[in-house]
Scaffold this motif. Structure first.
Motif, PDB file in Angstrom:
ATOM      1  N   VAL A 325       0.863  -1.167   0.000  1.00 21.89           N
ATOM      2  CA  VAL A 325       0.000   0.000   0.000  1.00 21.89           C
ATOM      3  C   VAL A 325       0.903   1.221   0.000  1.00 21.89           C
ATOM      4  O   VAL A 325       1.782   1.347   0.858  1.00 21.89           O
ATOM      5  CB  VAL A 325      -0.900   0.025   1.250  1.00 21.89           C
ATOM      6  N   ALA A 326       0.700   2.105  -0.965  1.00 20.23           N
ATOM      7  CA  ALA A 326       1.573   3.270  -1.032  1.00 20.23           C
ATOM      8  C   ALA A 326       0.769   4.499  -1.404  1.00 20.23           C
ATOM      9  O   ALA A 326      -0.261   4.409  -2.059  1.00 20.23           O
ATOM     10  CB  ALA A 326       2.679   3.042  -2.055  1.00 20.23           C
ATOM     11  N   CYS A 327       1.269   5.638  -0.955  1.00 17.14           N
ATOM     12  CA  CYS A 327       0.594   6.901  -1.249  1.00 17.14           C
ATOM     13  C   CYS A 327       1.648   7.959  -1.540  1.00 17.14           C
ATOM     14  O   CYS A 327       2.630   8.082  -0.808  1.00 17.14           O
ATOM     15  CB  CYS A 327      -0.266   7.306  -0.056  1.00 17.14           C
ATOM     16  N   LEU A 329       3.885   8.417  -3.975  1.00 15.09           N
ATOM     17  CA  LEU A 329       5.214   8.156  -4.538  1.00 15.09           C
ATOM     18  C   LEU A 329       5.218   8.485  -6.022  1.00 15.09           C
ATOM     19  O   LEU A 329       4.321   8.094  -6.755  1.00 15.09           O
ATOM     20  CB  LEU A 329       5.612   6.691  -4.341  1.00 15.09           C
ATOM     21  N   TYR A 332       9.242   6.060  -8.321  1.00 19.64           N
ATOM     22  CA  TYR A 332      10.003   5.285  -7.346  1.00 19.64           C
ATOM     23  C   TYR A 332      10.133   3.813  -7.752  1.00 19.64           C
ATOM     24  O   TYR A 332       9.329   3.291  -8.526  1.00 19.64           O
ATOM     25  CB  TYR A 332       9.328   5.351  -5.972  1.00 19.64           C
ATOM     26  N   LEU A 341      14.110  -4.338   1.934  1.00 19.21           N
ATOM     27  CA  LEU A 341      13.109  -3.497   1.278  1.00 19.21           C
ATOM     28  C   LEU A 341      13.822  -2.266   0.738  1.00 19.21           C
ATOM     29  O   LEU A 341      14.560  -1.607   1.468  1.00 19.21           O
ATOM     30  CB  LEU A 341      12.055  -3.090   2.315  1.00 19.21           C
ATOM     31  N   LEU A 342      13.600  -1.978  -0.537  1.00 19.72           N
ATOM     32  CA  LEU A 342      14.219  -0.814  -1.179  1.00 19.72           C
ATOM     33  C   LEU A 342      13.131   0.146  -1.628  1.00 19.72           C
ATOM     34  O   LEU A 342      12.204  -0.247  -2.337  1.00 19.72           O
ATOM     35  CB  LEU A 342      15.037  -1.270  -2.398  1.00 19.72           C
ATOM     36  N   ILE A 343      13.257   1.403  -1.215  1.00 20.25           N
ATOM     37  CA  ILE A 343      12.324   2.447  -1.653  1.00 20.25           C
ATOM     38  C   ILE A 343      13.197   3.575  -2.178  1.00 20.25           C
ATOM     39  O   ILE A 343      13.788   4.323  -1.393  1.00 20.25           O
ATOM     40  CB  ILE A 343      11.431   2.932  -0.495  1.00 20.25           C
ATOM     41  N   TYR A 344      13.319   3.676  -3.481  1.00 26.98           N
ATOM     42  CA  TYR A 344      14.347   4.548  -4.043  1.00 26.98           C
ATOM     43  C   TYR A 344      13.834   5.199  -5.316  1.00 26.98           C
ATOM     44  O   TYR A 344      13.097   4.581  -6.082  1.00 26.98           O
ATOM     45  CB  TYR A 344      15.584   3.702  -4.371  1.00 26.98           C
ATOM     46  N   PRO A 345      14.226   6.444  -5.570  1.00 17.60           N
ATOM     47  CA  PRO A 345      13.808   7.074  -6.827  1.00 17.60           C
ATOM     48  C   PRO A 345      14.398   6.316  -8.023  1.00 17.60           C
ATOM     49  O   PRO A 345      15.587   6.001  -8.020  1.00 17.60           O
ATOM     50  CB  PRO A 345      14.407   8.482  -6.736  1.00 17.60           C
TER      51      PRO A 345
ATOM     52  N   HIS B 309      18.612   7.743   2.929  1.00 19.38           N
ATOM     53  CA  HIS B 309      19.267   8.858   2.255  1.00 19.38           C
ATOM     54  C   HIS B 309      18.222   9.940   1.996  1.00 19.38           C
ATOM     55  O   HIS B 309      17.174   9.655   1.414  1.00 19.38           O
ATOM     56  CB  HIS B 309      19.843   8.414   0.903  1.00 19.38           C
ATOM     57  N   ALA B 326      15.900   3.489   2.000  1.00 19.61           N
ATOM     58  CA  ALA B 326      14.955   4.453   1.449  1.00 19.61           C
ATOM     59  C   ALA B 326      15.681   5.724   1.084  1.00 19.61           C
ATOM     60  O   ALA B 326      16.708   6.066   1.674  1.00 19.61           O
ATOM     61  CB  ALA B 326      13.851   4.746   2.453  1.00 19.61           C
ATOM     62  N   CYS B 327      15.108   6.418   0.116  1.00 21.01           N
ATOM     63  CA  CYS B 327      15.704   7.678  -0.331  1.00 21.01           C
ATOM     64  C   CYS B 327      14.584   8.667  -0.645  1.00 21.01           C
ATOM     65  O   CYS B 327      13.602   8.313  -1.304  1.00 21.01           O
ATOM     66  CB  CYS B 327      16.559   7.424  -1.570  1.00 21.01           C
ATOM     67  N   GLY B 328      14.719   9.865  -0.116  1.00 22.17           N
ATOM     68  CA  GLY B 328      13.837  10.951  -0.512  1.00 22.17           C
ATOM     69  C   GLY B 328      12.450  10.936   0.110  1.00 22.17           C
ATOM     70  O   GLY B 328      11.549  11.596  -0.399  1.00 22.17           O
ATOM     71  N   LEU B 329      12.269  10.223   1.198  1.00 20.73           N
ATOM     72  CA  LEU B 329      10.950  10.216   1.839  1.00 20.73           C
ATOM     73  C   LEU B 329      10.905  11.299   2.917  1.00 20.73           C
ATOM     74  O   LEU B 329      11.812  11.423   3.727  1.00 20.73           O
ATOM     75  CB  LEU B 329      10.653   8.859   2.467  1.00 20.73           C
ATOM     76  N   TYR B 332       7.003  10.239   6.227  1.00 24.53           N
ATOM     77  CA  TYR B 332       6.314   9.014   5.836  1.00 24.53           C
ATOM     78  C   TYR B 332       6.272   7.984   6.965  1.00 24.53           C
ATOM     79  O   TYR B 332       7.087   8.020   7.883  1.00 24.53           O
ATOM     80  CB  TYR B 332       7.019   8.377   4.633  1.00 24.53           C
ATOM     81  N   VAL B 334       6.825   4.022   6.950  1.00 25.60           N
ATOM     82  CA  VAL B 334       7.190   2.843   6.172  1.00 25.60           C
ATOM     83  C   VAL B 334       7.057   1.674   7.133  1.00 25.60           C
ATOM     84  O   VAL B 334       7.858   1.531   8.062  1.00 25.60           O
ATOM     85  CB  VAL B 334       8.629   2.927   5.634  1.00 25.60           C
ATOM     86  N   ILE B 343       3.420   2.247   2.814  1.00 28.47           N
ATOM     87  CA  ILE B 343       4.276   3.423   2.609  1.00 28.47           C
ATOM     88  C   ILE B 343       3.330   4.598   2.456  1.00 28.47           C
ATOM     89  O   ILE B 343       2.709   4.769   1.399  1.00 28.47           O
ATOM     90  CB  ILE B 343       5.154   3.262   1.345  1.00 28.47           C
ATOM     91  N   TYR B 344       3.172   5.373   3.517  1.00 30.49           N
ATOM     92  CA  TYR B 344       2.088   6.338   3.536  1.00 30.49           C
ATOM     93  C   TYR B 344       2.535   7.618   4.244  1.00 30.49           C
ATOM     94  O   TYR B 344       3.298   7.558   5.205  1.00 30.49           O
ATOM     95  CB  TYR B 344       0.892   5.729   4.290  1.00 30.49           C
ATOM     96  N   PRO B 345       2.044   8.771   3.799  1.00 34.45           N
ATOM     97  CA  PRO B 345       2.405  10.004   4.506  1.00 34.45           C
ATOM     98  C   PRO B 345       1.837   9.987   5.937  1.00 34.45           C
ATOM     99  O   PRO B 345       0.661   9.659   6.132  1.00 34.45           O
ATOM    100  CB  PRO B 345       1.734  11.103   3.674  1.00 34.45           C
TER     101      PRO B 345
END
Lengths: 368, 368
Positions: A325-327, A329, A332, A341-345, B309, B326-329, B332, B334, B343-345
Motif C-alpha cells: 500500500v503506497a501513497c 510516490l 520510485y 526493502l528498497l524504496i528509491y527514486p 538517504h 529508502a531515499c527521498g521520503l 512518511y 514505512v 508506505i504512507y504520509p
C-alpha cells in the motif's frame, strides 16, 4: 525437414549464466543473481525462459551452461533436464572471452561440425517466434562458412547504456537482415546515440552470437592468441574426464576480457543479423520499468498486489503473497524481497550498487 | 511494610485487552491487535509491559485479563503466569462499561474488600517509578472510601484526539495530586485544546481507573442501572464454575457504552490524580512517531535496520532481521510486516483505516 533434423544434430547452445549483479538488489542477491529470478512471476526464471526459448532449436543434451561453481545447485534445480556434464563451472570470473573459448573447445571436441548459438541468460525477449526465425536463419548463415554472426537489435530509443553495431554492405545471395558489420561503438553519449538512431544503420549489441565451433576457435588463434594459447593447451582433455582438472589449472590464467573486445571488434568476418525481438537486457530497474505494462498512472506492478494512491510512474515489486500500500510516490522503485526493502527514486537507481556495498559493510553479508 | 503486604492482598488489577484496531496495520492485524505486539522490539508486547508494570503492586493471581475469546491463545502464550481462571472472555464487544462491571462483580465475589486498578493494555508509560508511586497513592486514596479515581496526565500539547479532565477543588488532608473532578470534555477542537493547555487545569484522560469493587458496583447501581441490572442477575455465579454460562447468556444484552460515559461523567464522587508518566496511548502512527527517539534527520527506526538517504521525519518499522533502504521520503510511515507493506504520509494516516477496509474487500481477509 531432413535439413531441420540435421541442423538440430549439429546445433549447440551455450548459455552464459555465471554473472553476478547487484543492480536488482534486493531481488537479486549475491547467491541468487538476476538470471535465476522469476522476474515476471511466470513461474520461470530468466535462465529457464532462455532455456525454454532454445528448446525448439537445440536438444537439452546440446545445451551447455557456463557458470560459476557457486551456482551449480541452483542450475541443477532450475534446469534438471540438462545433463550434469553440460554444466561447465568456471573456477574464476574472467568475463566472456575465456567462457566462449572454453565452451567452443568443449563442443568442438564433442562434434567438430558443431554450430554454436551463444546467449546471455538474463535478457527478456518478448517476440519468441521472431527469435526462432532469427536464430534459424543465423544458423544457416554461419553453417555455410567461416563467419562470426552477432544479433543486432533495432533500437527503440537513444539508449546510452548499450553497445551499438553499425551495419555495412549487403552480402550477395544472403537475406537482407544479415549484413557485414561496419563498426562497433561502446556506450555512446546521448548526442551520438541520437544520431545513431536517426541514421537507421545502428543496432544494439545483444550479446547473442552464432558461429561454427571451428570458426570461433580460428578467430581466437588470429585475434586473441594469448587466450587461444591457454585453452589450446587443453587439447585432448576436452570432453574427457580430465577436462575439469585442466580447466581448474588453466582458466584462472586467462585474462578477463569480453568477447566483443577480444574478437568481434577485430575480426574481418563479422556479420550482424538485425532483428526486432521485443528485447530488453533488463540491466536496470528503469529497463524493467520501461518494458513492463503500465496502468493509467504509469505504475508497474511486478508480481505482487498493490494499492496505490496518488502514485505515478512507480515500479512495485514484491512477492505474489504480499500486498503493498503506497501513497504519494512519484517515480520510485519499491522492491521488497526477503530480508530487504528498497524504496528509491528510479532516477537515482545507479546509486543502488553503492547502497549494497554500504549495507554489506554495515550490516553484513546476509543482506546482499 | 505490613501496610504494603496488606495492600497487595486486597489489590486486584484488571487489564482490558480485548480491543481491536486497524490503525497500526500492517503491524496490528485483526488476529493480533496492537496490545499483543512487541512495538519497541524489547521482546515484550504492550500487554506484557502493562502486566510487568503491575507486578510490584499486584500478584499474578490477582491480575485479571478481560478480553475477547479470539485472543485466548495469544494471552496464554504471552502471560503464562496468569491463572486461566483470571482470563475473562467477553462473548461480545460492548465497550468498557460492561467489561468493568463484570470484572468488578467477579473480583468482589473473590474478595469483598478488593481494590481494583483498571488499566488499558496498549499504552506506553516511560516513567515506571512514577507510575508505581501514582498507583500506590491512588490505592491508598480509594481504599479509604467510596471514591472513583481516574488518572489524569499532564498534557504536553493541545492534542485534539484525547478526552480532557478538568480538576476542581483540593481535598482536605489529601495529597495535592488528587483533586475532585470539575468536568470531562471529549476530544475538543484545537482552539479549545489550546485554552485547556494554558489554564493548567486540564489533564488527559488516561483510561486508568482505581476504585474499591464495592464502590464501582454501587456507582453502576446509581448511574448505569440497566447495566447494573444485567450483571446483578448473576449474583451467586461470579467466581464459580457457573459464571461463564451466565456471562455468555447475559453479556450480549448489555449496551455498548464506555465507562467514562456510563459512570465517570455522571458520578459525584469522581476524583482525578494528576501525573506525568511519560505516557502515550500509541493510538496512531503519529503518536508512536512523537514518543520515539529520533535521529538528526528526525527519522524514527522501529525495530529494524535502516539506511536512509535524504529522508526526513519518517518512521521506519519492520522486523529486526530486515533492512530497509529508502531515499527521498519526507514525513512518511514505512511499515513492513508479514504479508503487507505500507508506505504512507504520516499526515494522512487517518486514511489507513479505510485502506484496510479496501484491502479486505479487494484482496481478502488474510491481509488485514
Amino acid at each position: 525437414m531432413d535439413n531441420d533434423i540435421d541442423r538440430k544434430r549439429h546445433c549447440y547452445c551455450v548459455i552464459m549464466c555465471g554473472g553476478v549483479g547487484s543492480r536488482f538488489w534486493p531481488f537479486s542477491r549475491s547467491g541468487r543473481p538476476k538470471q535465476f529470478l522469476d522476474f515476471f512471476g511466470t513461474g520461470r526464471s530468466l535462465l529457464q525462459l532462455t532455456y525454454d526459448r532454445m528448446l525448439p532449436i537445440a536438444d537439452p543434451e546440446r545445451i551447455i551452461l557456463v557458470t560459476n561453481s557457486a551456482y551449480y545447485d541452483i542450475i541443477r534445480e532450475q534446469l534438471p533436464d540438462v545433463p550434469v556434464a553440460n554444466i561447465l563451472l568456471e573456477p574464476a570470473r574472467r568475463n566472456t572471452a575465456p567462457c566462449v573459448c572454453w565452451a567452443a573447445h568443449h563442443i568442438h571436441a564433442l562434434d567438430p561440425e558443431a554450430t554454436i548459438v551463444t546467449l546471455p541468460s538474463d535478457h527478456l525477449i518478448l517476440r519468441e517466434a521472431e527469435f526462432h526465425d532469427v536464430i534459424s536463419r543465423g544458423i544457416d548463415f554461419v553453417e555455410a562458412g567461416d563467419r562470426l554472426l552477432t544479433i543486432g537489435l533495432k533500437p527503440t530509443s537513444p539508449h546510452t547504456g548499450y553497445g551499438y553495431i553499425q551495419r555495412g554492405e549487403r552480402i550477395p545471395d544472403v537475406d537482407g537482415e544479415i549484413m557485414k558489420v561496419k563498426s562497433f561503438t561502446e556506450k555512446p553519449d546521448l548526442e551520438m546515440a541520437k544520431v545513431f538512431l536517426e541514421t537507421g544503420e545502428f543496432f544494439w549489441n545483444s550479446g547473442m552470437f552464432l558461429w561454427r565451433a571451428d570458426a570461433i576457435l580460428r578467430a581466437f588463434e588470429r585475434y586473441a592468441p594469448e587466450t587461444a594459447c591457454i585453452f589450446d593447451a587443453g587439447a585432448g582433455s576436452y570432453g574427457t574426464p580430465g577436462e575439469m582438472d585442466f580447466i581448474d589449472a588453466a582458466f584462472p590464467n586467462a585474462s578477463s576480457i569480453s568477447i566483443d573486445y577480444a574478437i568481434m571488434e577485430k575480426a574481418d568476418n563479422v556479420y550482424v543479423e538485425t532483428a526486432d525481438l521485443g528485447w530488453s537486457d533488463l540491466g536496470t530497474w528503469n529497463a524493467l520499468y520501461d518494458c513492463s505494462p503500465k496502468n493509467q498512472d504509469r505504475n508497474v506492478t511486478q508480481n505482487c498486489k498493490v494499492l496505490a494512491h496518488n502514485c505515478e510512474g512507480t515500479l512495485f515489486a514484491s512477492g505474489p503473497d504480499k500486498i503493498v500500500v503506497a501513497c504519494g510516490l512519484n517515480g520510485y522503485i519499491v522492491a521488497d524481497s526477503g530480508n530487504a526493502l528498497l524504496i528509491y527514486p528510479l532516477s537515482e537507481e545507479q546509486k543502488v550498487r553503492q547502497v549494497v556495498n554500504e549495507i554489506k559493510a554495515r550490516f553484513g553479508e546476509e543482506f546482499v
